[in-house]
Design an enzyme around this catalytic site. Sequence first.
Site, PDB file in Angstrom:
ATOM      1  CG  HIS A  67     -11.787  -2.638   8.535  1.00  0.00           C
ATOM      2  ND1 HIS A  67     -11.863  -3.752   8.541  1.00  0.00           N
ATOM      3  CD2 HIS A  67     -11.332  -1.973  10.051  1.00  0.00           C
ATOM      4  CE1 HIS A  67     -10.889  -4.627   9.567  1.00  0.00           C
ATOM      5  NE2 HIS A  67     -10.470  -2.775   9.645  1.00  0.00           N
ATOM      6  CG  ASP A 181      -7.999  -5.931  10.714  1.00  0.00           C
ATOM      7  OD1 ASP A 181      -8.539  -5.193  11.805  1.00  0.00           O
ATOM      8  OD2 ASP A 181      -6.701  -6.508  11.002  1.00  0.00           O
ATOM      9  CD  GLU A 213      -9.163  -1.134   6.969  1.00  0.00           C
ATOM     10  OE1 GLU A 213      -7.655  -0.191   7.891  1.00  0.00           O
ATOM     11  OE2 GLU A 213      -9.071  -1.660   6.710  1.00  0.00           O
ATOM     12  CD  GLU A 214      -8.060  -5.268   6.484  1.00  0.00           C
ATOM     13  OE1 GLU A 214      -6.940  -5.193   5.961  1.00  0.00           O
ATOM     14  OE2 GLU A 214      -7.772  -5.777   7.883  1.00  0.00           O
ATOM     15  CG  HIS A 326      -4.238  -8.838   8.023  1.00  0.00           C
ATOM     16  ND1 HIS A 326      -3.541  -8.303   6.838  1.00  0.00           N
ATOM     17  CD2 HIS A 326      -5.353  -8.026   8.632  1.00  0.00           C
ATOM     18  CE1 HIS A 326      -4.511  -6.899   7.077  1.00  0.00           C
ATOM     19  NE2 HIS A 326      -4.668  -6.282   8.053  1.00  0.00           N
TER      20      HIS A 326
END
Length: 362
Positions: A67, A181, A213-214, A326
């Site tokens: 992603h 990420d 995606e998140e 994150h």
Amino acid sequence: MTSRRDTAELLAELAEAPGVPGAEDAVRQVMRRHLAPVADLEQDHLGSLIARRRGDADRPRVLLAAHMDEVGFMVRRITEEGFLKFQPLGGWWGQVLLAQRVVVHTRRGPILGVIGSKPPHLLPPEERKKPVELKDMFIDIGASSRQQAEAWGVRPGDPVVPHGPFTRLHDPDLVLAKALDDRVGCAVVVRVLEELAGTRHPNTVYGVATVHEEVARTGGGARTAAFAVDPDVAVAVDVGIAGDMPGVTPDEAQSRLGRGPTVLLYDSSMVPHRRLRDLVADTAEAEGIPYQFDMMPGGATDAGFFHVHGRGVPAVVIGPPARYVHSHGAIVHLGDVENTVRLLVALVHRLDAATVEGLRRG
């Protein structure tokens, strides 16, 4: 294989690009530039980039997906005093945010700011012991009024990106940056298709860079990409959670930096396909590639949507472990990135029609 320096340069370019959910344009441009020489490109209607690398047969179709979006924020409103209240995009833990720099991407260009809250000097003793809630935070861009912030181009809905420059640490195999990420996964997808460009493989490989995606509870770019590709096998290339830090036990996270890619046994959205998982492990062992098993009960990936596409798609999650995801600064090991590429290239070469049929019916 490309050099570790080349891998670091690609990862730096991807990590530095801004790309919160719904605003992945800059990341997609980087992916498009690197994938165009080795694959046929198309784009779905949400913005996911689909790169097709033809092999000896149209099927099986192997989906390798990472992603593009990173956790970030959106401007919610501008106060009369010129401060920005924000909406988190993705899973943020409030304790990692205060005093961190961010960049507001306005229609007139980027504006640097910092996340603030009421100073502890003004809080009673009992309040100082409590975490500051996200709703009480704001972004200070130096504006003196709402009118000035608006004159600078700020308006509700503008994307806000963490400011975390890509840095190689004292051990140059370790890199620190925002957005690892899942820009790590994006880099892996590029490198796998580049490696396959010089070989024959018994399938067609789709390297996909997904959006949303998140934030996607209903699938987002994963769902639309699966519809566009109609895969027979799917791998979500996403980071694992490294547990090699103080306070984390092996029962919470087993993965360690520098010990190879993580293969997930479980996450909150799916139980990976058992026979595909075993094929991944057997491939790694046959090729002498280090790998690790782990679980992620507190998180999910795009694989949770791939595996329920159509009549069902064998799916698994593979990727380098990362510390401090994150946040404004995650850490990964470049050796893990390279070994993830090696493992996926070797896996692709094993996914012929008979093997995939065996995964489905074995």
